[in-house]
Design an enzyme around this catalytic site. Structure first.
Site, PDB file in Angstrom:
ATOM      1  N   LYS A 265       0.878  -1.173   0.000  1.00 58.59           N
ATOM      2  CA  LYS A 265       0.000   0.000   0.000  1.00 58.59           C
ATOM      3  C   LYS A 265       0.912   1.219   0.000  1.00 58.59           C
ATOM      4  CE  LYS A 265      -3.927   2.280   2.268  1.00 58.59           C
ATOM      5  NZ  LYS A 265      -3.550   3.645   1.904  1.00 58.59           N
ATOM      6  N   GLU A 315      -1.289   4.010  -8.338  1.00 58.68           N
ATOM      7  CA  GLU A 315      -0.873   4.980  -7.325  1.00 58.68           C
ATOM      8  C   GLU A 315       0.380   5.676  -7.858  1.00 58.68           C
ATOM      9  OE1 GLU A 315      -2.664   5.407  -4.597  1.00 58.68           O
ATOM     10  OE2 GLU A 315      -1.375   6.147  -2.994  1.00 58.68           O
ATOM     11  N   PHE A 356      -2.395  -1.129 -10.080  1.00 60.00           N
ATOM     12  CA  PHE A 356      -2.891  -2.255  -9.288  1.00 60.00           C
ATOM     13  C   PHE A 356      -4.219  -2.821  -9.777  1.00 60.00           C
ATOM     14  CE2 PHE A 356      -3.733   1.658  -6.835  1.00 60.00           C
ATOM     15  CZ  PHE A 356      -5.116   1.634  -6.784  1.00 60.00           C
TER      16      PHE A 356
HETATM   17  P1  ATP Z   1      -5.354   6.811   2.949  1.00 61.33           P
HETATM   18  O1  ATP Z   1      -5.788   8.051   3.634  1.00 61.33           O
HETATM   19  O2  ATP Z   1      -4.524   5.902   3.780  1.00 61.33           O
HETATM   20  O3  ATP Z   1      -4.800   7.040   1.568  1.00 61.33           O
HETATM   21  P2  ATP Z   1      -7.877   6.475   1.936  1.00 61.33           P
HETATM   22  O4  ATP Z   1      -8.989   6.893   2.819  1.00 61.33           O
HETATM   23  O5  ATP Z   1      -7.438   7.409   0.904  1.00 61.33           O
HETATM   24  O6  ATP Z   1      -6.652   6.010   2.790  1.00 61.33           O
HETATM   25  P3  ATP Z   1      -8.063   3.727   1.729  1.00 61.33           P
HETATM   26  O7  ATP Z   1      -9.281   2.943   1.475  1.00 61.33           O
HETATM   27  O8  ATP Z   1      -7.490   3.703   3.100  1.00 61.33           O
HETATM   28  O9  ATP Z   1      -8.324   5.175   1.236  1.00 61.33           O
HETATM   29  O10 ATP Z   1      -6.920   3.261   0.785  1.00 61.33           O
HETATM   30  C1  ATP Z   1      -7.133   3.263  -0.563  1.00 61.33           C
HETATM   31  C2  ATP Z   1      -6.085   4.118  -1.180  1.00 61.33           C
HETATM   32  O11 ATP Z   1      -4.813   3.540  -1.048  1.00 61.33           O
HETATM   33  C3  ATP Z   1      -6.334   4.169  -2.656  1.00 61.33           C
HETATM   34  O12 ATP Z   1      -7.206   5.225  -2.960  1.00 61.33           O
HETATM   35  C4  ATP Z   1      -4.972   4.344  -3.243  1.00 61.33           C
HETATM   36  O13 ATP Z   1      -4.727   5.719  -3.433  1.00 61.33           O
HETATM   37  C5  ATP Z   1      -4.018   3.848  -2.186  1.00 61.33           C
HETATM   38  N1  ATP Z   1      -3.269   2.653  -2.571  1.00 61.33           N
HETATM   39  C6  ATP Z   1      -1.925   2.515  -2.451  1.00 61.33           C
HETATM   40  N2  ATP Z   1      -1.525   1.304  -2.842  1.00 61.33           N
HETATM   41  C7  ATP Z   1      -2.615   0.623  -3.238  1.00 61.33           C
HETATM   42  C8  ATP Z   1      -2.847  -0.690  -3.737  1.00 61.33           C
HETATM   43  N3  ATP Z   1      -1.858  -1.570  -3.906  1.00 61.33           N
HETATM   44  N4  ATP Z   1      -4.132  -1.020  -4.020  1.00 61.33           N
HETATM   45  C9  ATP Z   1      -5.145  -0.166  -3.839  1.00 61.33           C
HETATM   46  N5  ATP Z   1      -4.979   1.091  -3.381  1.00 61.33           N
HETATM   47  C10 ATP Z   1      -3.736   1.492  -3.074  1.00 61.33           C
END
Ligand code: ATP
Length: 574
Positions: A265, A315, A356
């Protein structure tokens, strides 16, 4: 359709917290709407003037609206401001004034939805010399022909603050009741066949997820189920992104069938890359078009995506060109908004792109296919490049191996990993249990700032204390407390008081001593030690020791902030 009819519906929706009743009011309105008025009515119902895929905004300030109100009602600006500070809602001020002032004599012509919408579009398009005067004229004309109720909703629409609480689901269900009742097992307004109903709402939801545009969905639905089923992804038009839920590797191994997929991530920002032959378009998670800001991604996507057409989820992460280490999101977030010096910026702050998921390739949609197939498809169409490729992935049945993968991710400076169910489909716009994010830190919340206070002493001139809100399931903002820590005194140390003050100052709607109320636009990420239940705040929750971590306004709007439902999940998971 008369604008008064639409306003009656706004009023009815606003007067009930019950979703079923809201649905009934909207569906009754839709049934009365001609095909000609349909697009206008659907955008106005959502408090917008343009459809969701059209990123134009009205950009009308509260000041200008206040001026128009003063002109039309004959009230003094002081009188208006006093009322405004009392109610906090310029729409209510307009309603009271119009009902009590001599303005009624000016009431010459009934407003139609068509006229109101056309004039609002004109407002948005007015620019250049004399534009303020022209805007004032348009606004005054509309207000002088408005009844008290119309004035209330007109002002709120102009300020893009309708917020009467229509959730996506409500609009979806209203479309079902209005146009597809016979297919959906609805008789005399009651659902008699639940399976048929679920099938139809799923078709509408899918059309919405693919287009991100209720205008289009309603226009198809009015033509029937067949037309609705025929809605497909369009390369160049963004679809809503899929999101994950917080979990642990143990949860994933207990709940997913094996093998499962684990993936780094990355701490960057999401990019949805669309390719149509040589044309590349890039959208953020807010579905804003940022193609111009990222010529470097465009160039690499063009050469590395080996398909004539494609829509890819990826990403973009800041990377240090010398050490090849990733940088935290804050260091590259400025690239998202940049309007000039773009090439220089691309060189100074390069990004690595890790793909991804794939939603479409060679004109074939993959949303309904399992992740396993989508991942294989991704591998088939991506040429690896130093700064463009597939996210670091492992497919495994072995929990120890997955744990080691997680340790590697943390050691490499990533936020954690995702565990993904290999049989899961791609569900746009949904936070799904099939994507589990596994992080080593407490999940921060994304909140919007609704008011603030000017600092004192050495912090005077800066806004230093902030009232923050989350959204309930209808999208209505609910307070969750105040936060005053986390920001830096010096700009070079990170997200600073100066920076947040500069972001909020243009959004100030009202000031009283040190208190300022701001338009809810600035989204910040807030960390805390614990979520507590609280009768004090309207969300029902409070954060213990909240601190602002970073500005998220570059890639999140007020629609993306944490919901009360999600807070409940976080609260229970503590
Ligand atoms: P954060 O604030 O940690 O970015 P978030 O609220 O934006 O979280 P989450 O559901 O926590 O959203 O995480 C999804 C986000 O993580 C995605 O929108 C993407 O930008 C990011 N991301 C990074 N690596 C990956 C991956 N391998 N697969 C999916 N999403 C990823």
């Amino acid at each position: 359709m008369q604008y008064a009819t639409l306003c009656e519906t706004y009023n009815a929706i606003e007067s009930t917290p019950k979703r079923l009743e809201k649905t009934a009011h909207i569906s009754a309105l839709l049934k009365r709407t001609s095909e000609q008025d349909l697009a206008r009515v659907v955008v106005l119902l959502q408090g917008k003037v343009f459809s969701a895929v059209d990123k134009q905004t009205l950009g009308i300030s509260s000041r200008l609206t206040l001026k128009a109100l003063a002109r039309v009602t004959g009230a003094s600006t002081q009188e208006l401001e006093k009322e405004w500070s009392r109610t906090g809602d310029l729409g209510l001020v307009a309603q009271t004034l119009v009902s009590t002032k001599s303005q009624q004599t000016l009431f010459t012509q009934h407003l139609s939805v068509e006229h109101v919408h056309t004039q609002l579009v004109r407002l948005a398009h007015t620019e250049g010399k004399n534009s303020v005067d022209t805007k004032l004229k348009i606004l005054s004309e509309l207000l002088s022909n408005a009844s008290a109720q119309e004035a209330k909703y007109l002002v709120r629409t102009v300020l893009e603050e309708l917020r009467i609480g229509i959730a996506t689901q409500t609009l979806r269900d209203a479309i079902t009741y209005a146009y597809l009742a016979e297919h959906a097992g609805i008789e005399n307004g009651d659902i008699v066949d639940r399976d048929a109903y679920n099938t139809v709402t799923a078709i509408i939801q899918s059309a919405y997820d693919k287009t991100n545009d209720f205008t289009k969905v309603a226009q198809k639905a009015i033509k029937g189920l067949k037309a609705l089923k025929d809605v497909h992804l369009t390369v160049g038009q963004p679809l809503k992104v899929m999101l994950g839920v917080r979990g642990t590797l143990t949860d994933a191994f207990e709940n997913f069938s094996l093998p499962l997929l684990v993936q780094y991530k990355y701490d960057g920002f999401r990019v949805q890359i669309h390719k149509h032959e040589d044309k590349i378009t890039i959208y953020t998670r807010r579905l804003e078009n940022v193609t111009e800001q990222f010529p470097d991604i465009v160039e690499r996507a063009r050469s590395c995506i080996r398909a004539r057409t494609a829509i890819i989820d990826a990403e973009a992460i800041g990377i240090d060109p010398d050490t090849k280490r990733y940088k935290p999101f804050q260091e590259i977030s400025q690239r998202i908004r940049r309007k000039y010096g773009i090439d220089e910026m691309a060189e100074k702050l390069p990004v690595d792109v890790r793909c991804f998921d794939v939603m479409l390739a060679e004109d074939t949609e993959y949303l309904e296919d399992p992740l396993k197939k989508r991942h294989e498809q991704l591998q088939a169409i991506i040429n690896e490049h130093e700064l463009f490729g597939i996210a670091h992935t492992l497919i495994t049945e072995n929990e120890t191996q997955a744990n080691a993968f997680y340790d590697d991710a943390i050691a490499a400076g990533e936020e954690g990993i995702f565990a993904k169910h290999l049989q899961s489909t791609y569900q746009p716009g949904v936070r799904v249990g099939n994507w589990m994010k596994i992080k080593h830190t407490m999940e921060p919340v994304d909140v919007v700032i609704i008011s603030a206070e000017w600092g004192e002493g050495k912090r005077s001139g800066w806004l230093t204390s902030f009232t923050i809100a989350v959204q309930d399931e209808s999208g209505v903002l609910q307070e969750i407390g105040k936060v005053a820590t986390g920001l830096k005194e010096r700009e070079e140390e990170g997200f600073s008081f100066k920076e947040i003050t500069e972001l909020l100052a243009p959004l100030i709607e009202f000031e009283d001593g040190r208190y300022v109320r701001v338009k809810p636009e600035i989204v910040v990420e807030v960390a805390y030690d614990e979520i507590q239940q609280s009768p004090t705040y309207s969300s029902g929750y409070a954060l213990r020791f909240p601190r602002i971590l970073r500005n998220r306004s570059e890639d999140k709007t007020v629609d993306d902030i944490t919901t009360t439902d999600y807070l409940t999940l976080l609260y229970e998971a503590q």
